[in-house]
Enzyme design. Structure first.
Site: not given
Ligand code: UD1
Length: 338
Positions: A124, A149, A153
């Site tokens: 990842s 997690y 990795k």
């Molecule tokens: C997350 C994990 C990462 C993992 C990846 C797998 C965390 C901190 N990181 O990445 O370790 O490898 O998923 O796909 O959890 N967001 C919102 N609202 C939501 C959900 C997300 O605003 O309900 C935003 C987040 O703040 C971020 C973006 O959407 O800016 C992407 O979030 P997400 O899909 O959870 O992925 P990552 O955080 O990049």
């Protein structure tokens, strides 16, 4: 000869099985179905018109691993199996280290005992921690991880690198995924999270289908063009094809390869919401919430190394990712359940 796909019934695993079967590979899947459904494999068979040999079991179980390597002629393993919920890993570190680390070491031990020393490991982008540079290249040093997690990795990467260093018969390819979203064009297989999703796209699609009321956007005051977090979203089918390219590279005896798999395009949460709305003609109500602890403003890669060495480039853009995620979710509001 066959490819062993651990975790093959899961989201990325099932899409990779489709691409492998379409390329003429024989596929053996080992999956304990703890976070996946055997229905995904039935649908993969339906989509490809080909059969998968399925073993229900765990990578911690030497008995089943030995059985697979004795019965099947496995040439390479694509290793997806593992626990993957970031938040849960903070609450259950022992489970994460045991399943992911001990499980992988058990798999690798059984592989070498049977003379199978080709592995593609599902890593990842999270291993970069707070990245030293943006866009992130493979030369960027790995960082402090935010969760158990992520540490699993990061540690497993190092373990596989050391195992390969000590025994040059191994071919180890480490693929660092950015943010996989989307689904197969057929709408038959896709992401099927347990409970309320943590990741952005499954949350958006569940709002779209009416299961959740609105999306919470975690912060709009980041140092990004529109203030919301920027990520490198990649279509899961492109990601799956990256694994097929990596298998071809193993045929050339690569020994060790580490590749980012992303598009190289940073897109914000707001870009995702707006593109989803436009592509599917659906309104996504949202509220701005506080930043989520551990989140970083911008995280995207340069995928040049995978292009040059694997001949792989992501073909799909954000609009198709949004269309395909929605086709899957709207055709299967309850995922693989009924
Ligand atoms: C997350 C994990 C990462 C993992 C990846 C797998 C965390 C901190 N990181 O990445 O370790 O490898 O998923 O796909 O959890 N967001 C919102 N609202 C939501 C959900 C997300 O605003 O309900 C935003 C987040 O703040 C971020 C973006 O959407 O800016 C992407 O979030 P997400 O899909 O959870 O992925 P990552 O955080 O990049």
């Amino acid at each position: 000869m066959s490819i062993l796909v651990t975790g093959g019934a899961g989201y990325i695993g099932s899409h990779t099985c489709v691409e492998l079967l379409n390329e003429g590979y024989e596929v053996v899947v080992l999956d304990n179905l703890s976070n996946s459904s055997v229905k995904s494999l039935e649908r993969v068979e339906e989509l490809t018109g080909k059969k998968i040999t399925f073993y229900k079991g765990d990578i911690l179980d030497r008995v089943i691993l030995n059985e697979i390597f004795e019965k099947e002629e496995i040439e390479s393993c694509i290793h997806f199996a593992g626990l993957k919920a970031v938040g849960e890993s903070v609450a259950k570190p022992w489970e994460y280290y045991t399943n992911n680390v001990t499980g992988t070491l058990t798999l690798v031990d059984v592989m070498r005992q049977h003379g199978c020393k080709n592995i593609i490991f599902s890593s990842s982008a999270t291993v970069y921690g707070e990245p030293a540079e943006i866009p992130i290249s493979e030369n960027c040093p790995k960082g402090q991880c935010e969760s158990p997690y992520a540490w699993t990795k990061s540690m497993l990467e190092q373990m596989l690198i050391d195992i390969q260093k000590a025994d040059k018969e191994w071919n180890v390819i480490i693929l660092r995924y950015f943010n996989p979203i989307g689904a197969h064009k057929s709408g038959r297989i896709g992401e099927n999270p347990n409970g309320i999703p943590n990741n952005l796209m499954p949350y958006v699609t569940q709002v779209a289908v009416g299961k959740l009321e609105h999306l919470g956007i975690f912060g709009n005051d980041y140092d990004t063009p529109d203030g919301t977090g920027v990520r490198d979203y990649i279509h899961v089918v492109d990601l799956a094809r990256g694994h097929v390219k990596a298998l071809h590279k193993i045929d050339e005896n690569i020994e060790l390869g580490i590749y980012n798999l992303g598009t190289g395009q940073g897109k914000s949460v707001m870009d995702v919401v707006k593109t989803f709305e436009a592509a599917n003609n659906i309104k996504i109500p949202y509220v701005i919430k506080n930043r989520r602890p551990g989140d970083i403003a911008s995280y995207y890669c340069t995928p040049e190394k995978a292009k040059e060495e694997l001949g792989w480039v992501a073909e799909y853009g954000l609009r198709e990712m949004c269309e395909d995620s929605w086709r899957w979710q709207s055709n299967n509001p309850n995922g693989y359940e009924n």
